[in-house]
Design an enzyme around this catalytic site. Sequence first.
Site, short mmCIF file in Angstrom:
data_model
loop_
_atom_site.label_atom_id
_atom_site.label_comp_id
_atom_site.label_asym_id
_atom_site.label_seq_id
_atom_site.Cartn_x
_atom_site.Cartn_y
_atom_site.Cartn_z
N GLU A 40 0.83 -1.20 0.00
CA GLU A 40 0.00 0.00 0.00
C GLU A 40 0.86 1.25 0.00
OE1 GLU A 40 -2.74 -0.56 3.25
OE2 GLU A 40 -3.97 -1.91 2.05
N CYS A 70 -1.18 6.52 9.70
CA CYS A 70 0.03 5.89 10.18
C CYS A 70 -0.25 4.58 10.91
CB CYS A 70 0.71 6.83 11.16
SG CYS A 70 2.20 7.47 10.49
#
Length: 341
Positions: free
Chosen positions: A85, A335
């Site tokens: 990703e 994150c």
Amino acid sequence: MDLKKLSVFLKENGIPAFRLNQVRDAVYKRFAGSWDEITALPAGLRERLRHGIFVHSVELLETQVSKKRDAIKFCFGLKDGLRIETVLLKLLADKWSLCVSTQAGCPVRCPFCATGRKGLKRNLSPDEITDQFLAAAHYLKAKGGEQKIGSVIFMGMGEPFLNYDSVAEAVRTMADPELIGLGQRHISVSTAGHVPGIRRFARDFPQCNLAVSLHAAEDALRGDLVPLNRTYPLSQLSKALKDYIFSTKRRVFVEYVLLEGVNNSRSQAARLNAWLRTVAAPKYFVVNIIPYNRTGGPYKAPTRERVQLFAGLLEAAGLEVTVRKSLGEDIAGACGQLAGK
Ligand code: SF4
């Protein structure tokens, strides 16, 4: 794109060298995503290339755009079927930042991180890292977006310094004015504290930015949160950062994921401040506080008040502090949420 392979193919087939420059400019400067888009090449040559060489080594499988349109997550397929990703984040109003992956999975296994829970599948090649940029830039161009990618941070899936050679080659490609041409100051590499990597990076790329995911300033807790700390404890990390700052004269970005009840007490803020001062003066650090994003583990996100309190304690101690806006939480692009699903 594998430019070396393309160069060999052209030579072996007696095709003039200027064709290499045409392809390079079309792919790296104008972000062509397929041979059909490179119309400067004769149709017959495009056809032959289509069967031998990939324009991108990553294939876009899925795109998710956050509700606020400030984050775009790409799921890319690799040629061996693995998935990675990559996330575009709008940190500035007029430019995107791209967060790239360096490994499929990650061997560090930080317990709060969706990537770490999957373990390491393999390192990415230099092209697989660079092509995340080219494919994202191609996507923006195809969408008619005026805005470009202004900076890159190596902070997606993986620990960059455990794949140092590929990362170094990708940084060179991104910084090369003949290729992508980003200034080195717009390229950042984020490490979980890999000490030999920090030392090499200081020598190889003194103009790039270094970020360190610290998350705790005491060995016992950091060993739990960032297991790489058991190999490179805080005393070694401190020395490496001290030498990095001494030789590059650059500031270090300190990433600190704030986990409620784990690393966000007053005494932990004081300990963080004290540890940073053992490395260098406060002016050499920017502390990025990242309020935890849920990844399905046992950790809790702190309230906004607790985040502000922690940030305020560090600021009062003379440190520059930023609290990361959580972009892309609704698409699991924030994150620690990248999992290559
Ligand atoms: S936080 Fe970074 S170093 Fe830790 S497991 Fe996740 S990807 Fe790896």
